[in-house]
Write an enzyme that holds these catalytic residues in place. Structure first.
Site, PDB file in Angstrom:
ATOM      1  CD  GLU A 242      -3.086  -0.897   0.401  1.00 17.85           C
ATOM      2  OE1 GLU A 242      -3.104   0.105  -0.331  1.00 17.85           O
ATOM      3  OE2 GLU A 242      -3.990  -1.738   0.415  1.00 17.85           O
ATOM      4  CB  CYS A 276      -1.929   7.333   1.274  1.00 14.23           C
ATOM      5  SG  CYS A 276      -3.361   6.517   1.998  1.00 14.23           S
TER       6      CYS A 276
HETATM    7  P1  NAD Z   1       8.280   4.938   4.820  1.00 10.89           P
HETATM    8  O1  NAD Z   1       8.304   4.160   3.564  1.00 10.89           O
HETATM    9  O2  NAD Z   1       9.417   5.831   5.118  1.00 10.89           O
HETATM   10  O3  NAD Z   1       8.153   3.970   6.081  1.00 10.89           O
HETATM   11  C1  NAD Z   1       7.085   3.062   6.223  1.00 10.89           C
HETATM   12  C2  NAD Z   1       7.498   1.950   7.168  1.00 10.89           C
HETATM   13  O4  NAD Z   1       8.540   1.184   6.555  1.00 10.89           O
HETATM   14  C3  NAD Z   1       8.070   2.435   8.499  1.00 10.89           C
HETATM   15  O5  NAD Z   1       7.628   1.589   9.525  1.00 10.89           O
HETATM   16  C4  NAD Z   1       9.578   2.298   8.296  1.00 10.89           C
HETATM   17  O6  NAD Z   1      10.295   2.115   9.491  1.00 10.89           O
HETATM   18  C5  NAD Z   1       9.633   1.041   7.452  1.00 10.89           C
HETATM   19  N1  NAD Z   1      10.854   0.889   6.649  1.00 10.89           N
HETATM   20  C6  NAD Z   1      11.720   1.847   6.242  1.00 10.89           C
HETATM   21  N2  NAD Z   1      12.707   1.282   5.506  1.00 10.89           N
HETATM   22  C7  NAD Z   1      12.446  -0.040   5.444  1.00 10.89           C
HETATM   23  C8  NAD Z   1      13.091  -1.160   4.814  1.00 10.89           C
HETATM   24  N3  NAD Z   1      14.208  -1.018   4.096  1.00 10.89           N
HETATM   25  N4  NAD Z   1      12.533  -2.385   4.949  1.00 10.89           N
HETATM   26  C9  NAD Z   1      11.381  -2.551   5.648  1.00 10.89           C
HETATM   27  N5  NAD Z   1      10.741  -1.537   6.274  1.00 10.89           N
HETATM   28  C10 NAD Z   1      11.257  -0.299   6.171  1.00 10.89           C
HETATM   29  O7  NAD Z   1       6.893   5.750   4.814  1.00 10.89           O
HETATM   30  P2  NAD Z   1       6.389   6.801   5.890  1.00 10.89           P
HETATM   31  O8  NAD Z   1       7.119   8.082   5.707  1.00 10.89           O
HETATM   32  O9  NAD Z   1       6.349   6.164   7.226  1.00 10.89           O
HETATM   33  O10 NAD Z   1       4.857   6.976   5.423  1.00 10.89           O
HETATM   34  C11 NAD Z   1       4.455   7.858   4.428  1.00 10.89           C
HETATM   35  C12 NAD Z   1       4.229   7.123   3.116  1.00 10.89           C
HETATM   36  O11 NAD Z   1       3.286   6.076   3.301  1.00 10.89           O
HETATM   37  C13 NAD Z   1       3.623   8.016   2.058  1.00 10.89           C
HETATM   38  O12 NAD Z   1       4.227   7.758   0.826  1.00 10.89           O
HETATM   39  C14 NAD Z   1       2.160   7.607   2.035  1.00 10.89           C
HETATM   40  O13 NAD Z   1       1.489   7.875   0.820  1.00 10.89           O
HETATM   41  C15 NAD Z   1       2.279   6.150   2.300  1.00 10.89           C
HETATM   42  N6  NAD Z   1       1.014   5.611   2.803  1.00 10.89           N
HETATM   43  C16 NAD Z   1       0.275   4.831   1.978  1.00 10.89           C
HETATM   44  C17 NAD Z   1      -0.952   4.347   2.420  1.00 10.89           C
HETATM   45  C18 NAD Z   1      -1.798   3.478   1.540  1.00 10.89           C
HETATM   46  O14 NAD Z   1      -2.716   2.875   2.065  1.00 10.89           O
HETATM   47  N7  NAD Z   1      -1.547   3.377   0.246  1.00 10.89           N
HETATM   48  C19 NAD Z   1      -1.405   4.655   3.707  1.00 10.89           C
HETATM   49  C20 NAD Z   1      -0.621   5.457   4.505  1.00 10.89           C
HETATM   50  C21 NAD Z   1       0.592   5.925   4.042  1.00 10.89           C
END
Ligand code: NAD
Length: 524
Positions: A242, A276
């Site tokens: 997502e 998002c």
């Molecule tokens: P992010 O990708 O920086 O982090 C998301 C999660 O992934 C965090 O828990 C982080 O610690 C973890 N993470 C980071 N690097 C990783 C790796 N290499 N391997 C595994 N896990 C890792 O995103 P964010 O800044 O926390 O959230 C914002 C983003 O999320 C935006 O792009 C937003 O659009 C998206 N989002 C999407 C939805 C959806 O349903 N499509 C919902 C909410 C947020």
């Protein structure tokens, strides 16, 4: 300088984004904790699955009751740790989680019922197939900070009710909200090992991806999602992704400007634009453009920015200074290419390090980052168009495809246009709220992701589907078994003619040629 939640050696520090006050520190999970957690989950899951759907539904009911009783405390904690206005925490997080529980409670029993597989092949009429849906085992969930309660809670409830154990790696920026979720689930009666939280940053997340989980539900940015997908592919780990969005809002020439402008302002600035599904690009028919921009400017200028815990506040802080810098960079890039910030466009340091003014940009075009990359902040760029054709082209001119909205007084016209938009969801005359419908699947196309959460399709992601086929004539050796021979081959040619030839006479001749095969005795 603004600080932000950070990983200090083996600890993560949670900060209030409105004040930068430290809210708590937590131990990060290392390799040993990850291994132990997976083992504990694997040991606990079979009993949870065997307990039956009735007992699991009972646990979700208790969770729902507890959450309802603690709604205000939970919403305050979310507001504090993620910065959003209290009322948004109540409506877009607590209410969404309560409603997801309602959906799971009502849907799980029928969802898990074995499903008959009717079939049309006359040769196999004596077969009775059923699909059974069985839990994967251990599901990993990695979640972001912007909806730190509703997102992991919804995915967790769907995974638990279908009989899985869950390992949750919440965002390093909102660990306390995840602790609250854990406490609610424990009190509701989820056994030890069946739901565990592993705190940490991306490093802990990638350890979870590499661990022996059976499926991963990842929510986050496109760049992290791609890294996760690469790791998962190397061992064929199934994933739901997502990811981010760049949702367009199309205001057609017959739209209600008053209503649509209110929607644009709310859709762009809800959760300080850190949603998002937020409105990231707005396209307005040229005949309405000036009036629409004027209304948006008037409404955005009235928004009160401040600490989300203050009930008189409309827009809270951004989560951390990296997010502030990203938003500032998009606005600066747009302005340097000719855009005008008709409202906002600046940080609000008097309020705190993480506040950015709700911003409206005009004179934008698709050469600007603000129209192409996810901004994820309180910025509403508005651009005119001249025809429905052009509106669709602009909406689809994006690498993302999470959601979109169309504004028109003619629902049929809206539906026709919706069919042409590349997105997981298209809303006609509303924005964002589709996330609150627990029956509606949530997810994107193109770079916005793979798979779905929420609704029946979200439950499907939590189970392995198995076909169990029983033969109704167990004492009958099948005509197609060994041994073969020229006679049998000719009979089968006739049989295919009987089934599929266009001409009646060919079918009849084929049937006559094939019929002796029905009395064939297999000899091996
Ligand atoms: P992010 O990708 O920086 O982090 C998301 C999660 O992934 C965090 O828990 C982080 O610690 C973890 N993470 C980071 N690097 C990783 C790796 N290499 N391997 C595994 N896990 C890792 O995103 P964010 O800044 O926390 O959230 C914002 C983003 O999320 C935006 O792009 C937003 O659009 C998206 N989002 C999407 C939805 C959806 O349903 N499509 C919902 C909410 C947020």
């Amino acid at each position: 300088m603004a600080t932000e939640s950070y990983v200090a050696s083996h600890r993560i520090v949670s900060l209030d984004p409105a004040t930068d006050e430290i809210l708590g520190e937590l131990e990060c999970a290392g390799e040993a904790e990850m291994l132990a957690a997976v083992e504990a989950a694997r040991a606990a899951q079979p009993a949870w699955a065997a307990a039956g759907v009735g007992e699991r539904i009972g646990t979700l009911r208790r969770f729902q009751e507890l959450l309802h009783a603690r709604k205000s405390q939970v919403a305050r904690l979310i507001s504090r740790e993620a910065g959003k206005p209290y009322v948004e925490a109540l409506l877009t997080e607590v209410l969404v989680a309560l409603d997801t529980a309602r959906f799971c409670i009502h849907a799980a029993r029928s969802f898990l019922q074995p499903e008959s597989v009717p079939h049309g092949n006359p040769v196999l009429k004596a077969k009775s197939g059923k699909l059974v849906r069985q839990p994967y085992g251990v599901i990993g969930i990695i979640s972001p900070w912007n909806y730190p309660f509703a997102t992991p809670a919804g995915e967790t409830l769907a995974a638990l009710v279908t009989g899985n154990a869950v390992l949750l790696k919440p965002s390093e920026f909102t660990p306390l909200v995840a602790l609250e979720l854990k406490s609610l689930l424990k009190q509701a009666g989820v056994p030890d090992g069946v739901f565990q939280v592993l705190f940490g940053d991306g490093g802990t997340g990638s350890q979870l991806v590499a661990s022996k989980i059976d499926k991963l539900i990842f929510t986050g940015s496109v760049s992290t999602g791609k890294r996760v997908a690469e790791m998962a592919a190397s061992r064929l780990l199934e994933v739901v992704l997502e990811l981010g969005g760049k949702d367009p809002m199309l205001v057609l020439d017959d739209a209600d400007v008053e209503v649509a402008s209110s929607a644009a302002v709310w859709g762009a600035f809800v959760n300080a634009g850190q949603a998002c599904l937020s409105v990231e690009r707005c396209y307005v028919h040229r005949t309405l453009y000036e009036a629409f921009v004027a209304k948006c400017v008037e409404k955005a200028s009235k928004l009160r920015v401040g600490n989300g815990l203050d009930p008189e506040i409309d827009v809270g802080p951004m989560i951390h200074h990296r997010q502030m810098s990203a938003v500032r960079a998009h606005v600066e890039d747009a302005v340097s290419r000719g855009a005008r910030a008709v409202v906002g466009g600046v940080a609000l340091p008097k309020l705190g390090a993480n506040f950015f003014a709700p911003t409206i940009l005009t004179d934008v075009d698709h050469s600007m980052r603000v129209m192409r990359e996810e901004t994820f902040g309180p910025v509403l760029p508005i651009m005119p168009f001249d025809s429905d054709e052009e509106a669709v082209r602009l909406a689809n001119d994006s690498e993302f495809g999470l959601a979109a909205s169309i504004w028109t007084r003619n629902r049929a016209r809206g539906r026709a246009l919706a069919n042409r938009i590349q997105a997981g969801t298209v809303m006609i005359n509303d924005v964002v709220s589709c996330f609150g419908m627990s029956e509606a699947p949530h997810g994107g196309v193109k770079e916005s992701g793979i798979g779905r959460t929420h609704g029946w399709l979200g439950l499907e992601e939590m189970v392995r589907v198995k076909l169990v086929d029983a033969d109704l004539l167990p004492g009958w050796r099948k005509v197609w078994w060994y041994r073969y021979g020229g006679k049998f081959a000719r009979q089968m040619e006739g049989f295919l003619d009987f089934l599929f030839a266009r001409s009646f006479w060919t079918r009849l001749r084929g049937g006559l040629r094939a019929s002796p095969a029905g009395f064939r005795r297999t000899r091996l």
